[in-house]
Design a protein around this motif. Structure first.
Motif, PDB file in Angstrom:
ATOM      1  N   VAL A   1      -2.043  -2.880 -13.025  1.00  0.00           N
ATOM      2  CA  VAL A   1      -0.597  -2.700 -12.824  1.00  0.00           C
ATOM      3  C   VAL A   1      -0.253  -2.274 -11.401  1.00  0.00           C
ATOM      4  N   ALA A   2      -1.263  -2.021 -10.575  1.00  0.00           N
ATOM      5  CA  ALA A   2      -1.004  -1.560  -9.205  1.00  0.00           C
ATOM      6  C   ALA A   2      -0.172  -2.557  -8.394  1.00  0.00           C
ATOM      7  N   PRO A   3      -0.466  -3.885  -8.432  1.00  0.00           N
ATOM      8  CA  PRO A   3       0.323  -4.808  -7.591  1.00  0.00           C
ATOM      9  C   PRO A   3       1.821  -4.760  -7.860  1.00  0.00           C
ATOM     10  N   GLU A   4       2.220  -4.709  -9.125  1.00  0.00           N
ATOM     11  CA  GLU A   4       3.660  -4.685  -9.413  1.00  0.00           C
ATOM     12  C   GLU A   4       4.297  -3.380  -8.947  1.00  0.00           C
ATOM     13  N   HIS A   5       3.513  -2.302  -8.937  1.00  0.00           N
ATOM     14  CA  HIS A   5       4.048  -1.028  -8.455  1.00  0.00           C
ATOM     15  C   HIS A   5       4.086  -0.988  -6.924  1.00  0.00           C
ATOM     16  N   PHE A   6       3.146  -1.681  -6.274  1.00  0.00           N
ATOM     17  CA  PHE A   6       3.230  -1.807  -4.818  1.00  0.00           C
ATOM     18  C   PHE A   6       4.503  -2.552  -4.426  1.00  0.00           C
ATOM     19  N   ALA A   7       4.907  -3.517  -5.258  1.00  0.00           N
ATOM     20  CA  ALA A   7       6.125  -4.269  -4.967  1.00  0.00           C
ATOM     21  C   ALA A   7       7.362  -3.373  -5.037  1.00  0.00           C
ATOM     22  N   GLU A   8       7.302  -2.322  -5.859  1.00  0.00           N
ATOM     23  CA  GLU A   8       8.423  -1.401  -5.960  1.00  0.00           C
ATOM     24  C   GLU A   8       8.433  -0.403  -4.803  1.00  0.00           C
ATOM     25  N   TRP A   9       7.241   0.162  -4.516  1.00  0.00           N
ATOM     26  CA  TRP A   9       7.116   1.127  -3.424  1.00  0.00           C
ATOM     27  C   TRP A   9       5.637   1.366  -3.200  1.00  0.00           C
ATOM     28  N   TRP A  10       5.229   1.496  -1.938  1.00  0.00           N
ATOM     29  CA  TRP A  10       3.809   1.655  -1.648  1.00  0.00           C
ATOM     30  C   TRP A  10       3.234   2.916  -2.301  1.00  0.00           C
ATOM     31  N   GLY A  11       4.041   3.961  -2.439  1.00  0.00           N
ATOM     32  CA  GLY A  11       3.558   5.204  -3.036  1.00  0.00           C
ATOM     33  C   GLY A  11       3.189   5.029  -4.498  1.00  0.00           C
ATOM     34  N   TYR A  12       3.963   4.225  -5.231  1.00  0.00           N
ATOM     35  CA  TYR A  12       3.648   3.982  -6.635  1.00  0.00           C
ATOM     36  C   TYR A  12       2.327   3.220  -6.765  1.00  0.00           C
ATOM     37  N   GLY A  13       2.165   2.181  -5.963  1.00  0.00           N
ATOM     38  CA  GLY A  13       0.924   1.414  -6.016  1.00  0.00           C
ATOM     39  C   GLY A  13      -0.275   2.243  -5.613  1.00  0.00           C
ATOM     40  N   ALA A  14      -0.115   3.079  -4.565  1.00  0.00           N
ATOM     41  CA  ALA A  14      -1.215   3.924  -4.109  1.00  0.00           C
ATOM     42  C   ALA A  14      -1.640   4.903  -5.193  1.00  0.00           C
ATOM     43  N   PHE A  15      -0.680   5.414  -5.958  1.00  0.00           N
ATOM     44  CA  PHE A  15      -1.017   6.351  -7.038  1.00  0.00           C
ATOM     45  C   PHE A  15      -1.959   5.707  -8.043  1.00  0.00           C
TER      46      PHE A  15
END
Length: 214
Positions: free
Chosen positions: A49-63
């Motif tokens: 699920v990291a890629p879709e969260h990177f699309a929202e904000w880099w901090g979400y994907g990094a988490f």
């Protein structure tokens, strides 16, 4: 197989984690397999699920990437020579991830551009959280003596704090946040359509009226 003394009975062929800083003993095969499977399930979902969260904000994907890396590192460290601090790190890191999931599904996302938005409960996130909860149980079983008691007491305090927060309304979803841009426009359209009221854009409603137009 080398036997070690059990905290609740005579010597048994079940590995226990040594005190912090001491040399650990190798985990029993079944215990290590359980840790590896549960960590692998959670890490795989987090990476997925990291890629879709990177699309929202880099901090979400990094988490999510950091959570997956931590879960893989836990397995690697326990495979080498487990120590109590490794087990403790696994327990509290897993708990932190579970609390973030709980918070984002109740009170809303606590930071970033989507602050206050309540995320839906979906199967992947639920599966990862269940795997992490089971991992915490397995890791607590590796601790012995006073350290296990202290850890269980601390986890109990966290649970009690969550109950207090829930009773106080701290975990209640906030009022619907006002989204800007196209998202806000779309939400307004759907809200008016649901009520059967035609949607009038602000540009029309606030435009200057002609004389005699009421």
């Amino acid at each position: 197989m080398e036997s070690v003394r059990s905290p609740i009975g005579p010597a048994a062929p079940v590995a226990q984690v040594a005190s912090p800083g001491a040399e650990g003993t190798a985990l029993a095969g079944g215990t290590f397999a359980a840790v590896a499977i549960l960590s692998g399930v959670a890490a795989g979902i987090h990476l997925g699920v990291a890629p879709e969260h990177f699309a929202e904000w880099w901090g979400y994907g990094a988490f999510f990437v950091l959570a997956a890396v931590g879960e893989c590192a836990l397995v690697a460290l326990l495979a080498l020579r487990p120590r109590a601090w490794v087990v403790q790190a696994g327990i509290w890191a897993s708990l932190a991830t579970m609390l973030m999931y709980l918070l984002s599904r109740t009170a809303g996302i606590p930071l970033g551009p989507a602050t206050g938005i309540v995320e839906p409960v979906e199967l992947p996130g639920l599966a990862a959280t269940v795997a992490e909860a089971a991992l915490v149980v397995v890791l607590c079983g590796l601790l012995a003596g006073r350290e296990r008691v202290r850890t269980l007491n601390a986890l109990g305090l966290v649970g009690a704090a969550l109950w207090v927060a829930a009773l106080a309304g701290a975990l209640a979803p906030p009022a619907q946040p006002v989204a800007g841009g196209h998202a806000g426009h779309g939400a307004a359209l759907h809200a008016h359509a649901a009520m059967g009221v035609p949607f009038i854009p602000d540009s029309v409603r606030n435009a200057p009226r002609l004389p005699g137009d009421g």
